[in-house]
Design an enzyme around this catalytic site. Structure first.
Site, PDB file in Angstrom:
ATOM      1  N   ASP A  70       0.875  -1.158   0.000  1.00 23.44           N
ATOM      2  CA  ASP A  70       0.000   0.000   0.000  1.00 23.44           C
ATOM      3  C   ASP A  70       0.927   1.226   0.000  1.00 23.44           C
ATOM      4  O   ASP A  70       2.135   1.097   0.253  1.00 23.44           O
ATOM      5  CB  ASP A  70      -0.860  -0.049   1.284  1.00 23.44           C
ATOM      6  CG  ASP A  70      -1.661   1.216   1.489  1.00 23.44           C
ATOM      7  OD1 ASP A  70      -2.321   1.662   0.540  1.00 23.44           O
ATOM      8  OD2 ASP A  70      -1.612   1.779   2.610  1.00 23.44           O
TER       9      ASP A  70
ATOM     10  N   ASP B 121      -0.105   5.076   1.051  1.00 26.58           N
ATOM     11  CA  ASP B 121      -0.332   6.048   2.121  1.00 26.58           C
ATOM     12  C   ASP B 121      -0.201   5.400   3.490  1.00 26.58           C
ATOM     13  O   ASP B 121      -0.975   4.515   3.843  1.00 26.58           O
ATOM     14  CB  ASP B 121      -1.745   6.657   1.985  1.00 26.58           C
ATOM     15  CG  ASP B 121      -1.939   7.394   0.662  1.00 26.58           C
ATOM     16  OD1 ASP B 121      -1.059   8.176   0.281  1.00 26.58           O
ATOM     17  OD2 ASP B 121      -2.986   7.190   0.015  1.00 26.58           O
TER      18      ASP B 121
ATOM     19  N   GLY C 108      -7.511   3.722   3.642  1.00 21.69           N
ATOM     20  CA  GLY C 108      -7.638   2.629   2.677  1.00 21.69           C
ATOM     21  C   GLY C 108      -8.858   2.709   1.778  1.00 21.69           C
ATOM     22  O   GLY C 108      -8.875   2.095   0.724  1.00 21.69           O
TER      23      GLY C 108
ATOM     24  N   ARG D 117     -11.894   8.022  -1.981  1.00 27.21           N
ATOM     25  CA  ARG D 117     -12.160   9.430  -1.614  1.00 27.21           C
ATOM     26  C   ARG D 117     -13.640   9.645  -1.296  1.00 27.21           C
ATOM     27  O   ARG D 117     -13.993  10.199  -0.250  1.00 27.21           O
ATOM     28  CB  ARG D 117     -11.756  10.319  -2.796  1.00 27.21           C
ATOM     29  CG  ARG D 117     -11.718  11.797  -2.469  1.00 27.21           C
ATOM     30  CD  ARG D 117     -11.316  12.596  -3.697  1.00 27.21           C
ATOM     31  NE  ARG D 117     -10.081  12.103  -4.300  1.00 27.21           N
ATOM     32  CZ  ARG D 117      -9.641  12.422  -5.514  1.00 27.21           C
ATOM     33  NH1 ARG D 117     -10.326  13.270  -6.257  1.00 27.21           N
ATOM     34  NH2 ARG D 117      -8.515  11.912  -5.994  1.00 27.21           N
TER      35      ARG D 117
ATOM     36  N   SER E 222      -5.562   5.293  -3.789  1.00 22.49           N
ATOM     37  CA  SER E 222      -5.472   6.714  -4.123  1.00 22.49           C
ATOM     38  C   SER E 222      -5.349   6.953  -5.619  1.00 22.49           C
ATOM     39  O   SER E 222      -4.547   6.316  -6.304  1.00 22.49           O
ATOM     40  CB  SER E 222      -4.271   7.332  -3.419  1.00 22.49           C
ATOM     41  OG  SER E 222      -4.108   8.666  -3.857  1.00 22.49           O
TER      42      SER E 222
ATOM     43  N   ASN F 163      -4.174   9.602  -6.600  1.00 24.96           N
ATOM     44  CA  ASN F 163      -2.953  10.421  -6.665  1.00 24.96           C
ATOM     45  C   ASN F 163      -1.684   9.577  -6.524  1.00 24.96           C
ATOM     46  O   ASN F 163      -0.583  10.129  -6.430  1.00 24.96           O
ATOM     47  CB  ASN F 163      -2.960  11.456  -5.532  1.00 24.96           C
ATOM     48  CG  ASN F 163      -4.072  12.474  -5.703  1.00 24.96           C
ATOM     49  OD1 ASN F 163      -4.071  13.243  -6.668  1.00 24.96           O
ATOM     50  ND2 ASN F 163      -5.040  12.481  -4.797  1.00 24.96           N
TER      51      ASN F 163
ATOM     52  N   ASP G 130      -1.468  -0.455   6.222  1.00 21.37           N
ATOM     53  CA  ASP G 130      -1.646   0.263   7.490  1.00 21.37           C
ATOM     54  C   ASP G 130      -3.123   0.447   7.841  1.00 21.37           C
ATOM     55  O   ASP G 130      -3.443   0.965   8.908  1.00 21.37           O
ATOM     56  CB  ASP G 130      -0.981   1.650   7.441  1.00 21.37           C
ATOM     57  CG  ASP G 130      -1.728   2.599   6.529  1.00 21.37           C
ATOM     58  OD1 ASP G 130      -2.145   2.167   5.432  1.00 21.37           O
ATOM     59  OD2 ASP G 130      -1.903   3.767   6.909  1.00 21.37           O
TER      60      ASP G 130
HETATM   61  C1  BG6 Z   1      -5.991   5.647   0.328  1.00 20.12           C
HETATM   62  C2  BG6 Z   1      -5.969   6.406   1.624  1.00 20.12           C
HETATM   63  O1  BG6 Z   1      -4.704   5.185   0.040  1.00 20.12           O
HETATM   64  O2  BG6 Z   1      -6.431   6.478  -0.740  1.00 20.12           O
HETATM   65  C3  BG6 Z   1      -7.318   7.046   1.887  1.00 20.12           C
HETATM   66  O3  BG6 Z   1      -5.651   5.521   2.684  1.00 20.12           O
HETATM   67  C4  BG6 Z   1      -7.707   7.909   0.694  1.00 20.12           C
HETATM   68  O4  BG6 Z   1      -7.241   7.806   3.063  1.00 20.12           O
HETATM   69  C5  BG6 Z   1      -7.734   7.038  -0.558  1.00 20.12           C
HETATM   70  O5  BG6 Z   1      -9.002   8.483   0.895  1.00 20.12           O
HETATM   71  C6  BG6 Z   1      -8.139   7.799  -1.804  1.00 20.12           C
HETATM   72  O6  BG6 Z   1      -7.160   8.757  -2.107  1.00 20.12           O
HETATM   73  P1  BG6 Z   1      -7.320   9.891  -3.205  1.00 20.12           P
HETATM   74  O7  BG6 Z   1      -5.921  10.474  -3.332  1.00 20.12           O
HETATM   75  O8  BG6 Z   1      -7.786   9.239  -4.458  1.00 20.12           O
HETATM   76  O9  BG6 Z   1      -8.299  10.861  -2.689  1.00 20.12           O
HETATM   77 MG    MG Z   2      -2.622   3.164   3.667  1.00 19.16          MG
END
Ligand code: BG6
Ligand code: MG
Length: 236
Positions: A30, A32, A67, A70, A137, A139, A191
């Site tokens: 993972d 984040d 995890g 969004r 994510s 991002n 995590d």
């Molecule tokens: C996960 C995070 O990796 O990505 C979450 O643990 C987050 O907290 C999710 O909301 C989505 O991320 P993003 O960058 O697409 O908003």
């Molecule tokens: Mg994580």
């Protein structure tokens, strides 16, 4: 989707570790909170948004956001505060949070990668163990580029490539498919409680990174990713 029917052309000879009669062929990370502390940036941005709509988001509440996607994170916050919004307003709120999150991330330096993680990934690959990134994510690619580790993975799967967010196993099954490795031969580093559930639902082993009380379903829990010893893969 039939993950087992994928044709694999990778012929790398695997150096495998015997793990309770299974052979570990891949490690899936993972992002984040496992590779870098962007989990904290997510929290700061969500807390700022929650405050704007009159909700006090605590660190304990934040565990539920880790995890998940969004939009699911926003829905959990709204549920916590007993607030209901139209789909249009939810889109605007989620975009606003993302703008703040991206702002934090763009100021990030490659040195922010957790200590020992770069070496762990390098050593795993040198042993012939495949390494993938599997992050909910959208991002994730930007973050790994900023950390200069985008070339260090055999596969990257992010939130733009799946329909179902963790705890659904989809993201890990897709990572295994891209690596041409059977899910049972994979170990996930996570995590988030939702991430541990997703790994187990995928039929994989899971190393939790964080608090044992939070991640009690993981096969093993460590405090920091960089402290993991590769030999421990045999004892999961
Ligand atoms: C996960 C995070 O990796 O990505 C979450 O643990 C987050 O907290 C999710 O909301 C989505 O991320 P993003 O960058 O697409 O908003
Ligand atoms: Mg994580």
């Amino acid at each position: 989707m039939n993950y087992s029917s994928h044709a694999c052309n990778i012929n790398t000879p695997f150096v495998t570790l015997n793990c309770n009669s299974i052979l570990i062929k891949a490690c899936i990370f993972d992002l984040d909170g496992v590779i870098v502390d962007t989990a904290h940036y997510h929290f700061l941005a969500w807390r700022k948004l929650a405050k704007e709509i009159g909700i006090n988001l605590t660190e304990a509440d934040n565990e539920r956001l880790k995890g998940v996607s969004r939009m699911r994170s926003l829905e959990i916050i709204l549920e916590l505060g007993g607030v209901s919004l139209s789909e249009h307003d939810k889109e605007n709120m989620a975009n606003k949070k993302n703008t703040w999150f991206v702002d934090y991330v763009e100021r990030m330096a490659p040195e922010e990668i957790f200590p020992g993680v770069r070496t762990l990934i390098k050593n795993l690959r040198e042993m012939g163990i495949k390494v993938a990134l599997a992050s909910s994510s959208k991002n994730a690619r930007t973050v790994v580029q900023l950390l200069h580790i985008n070339q260090e993975f055999d596969a990257i799967v992010d939130g733009t490539m799946v329909t179902n967010s963790k705890p659904d196993p989809e993201i890990f099954l897709l990572a295994a498919k891209k690596l041409c490795v059977d899910p049972k031969d994979c170990v996930v580093f996570e995590d988030a409680e939702a991430g541990v559930e997703a790994a187990l639902a995928a039929g994989m082993k899971c190393v939790g990174v964080g608090s044992p009380s939070q991640l009690r379903r993981a096969n093993k829990v460590i405090t920091k990713t960089g402290e993991f010893q590769i030999a421990e893969l045999e004892q999961l």
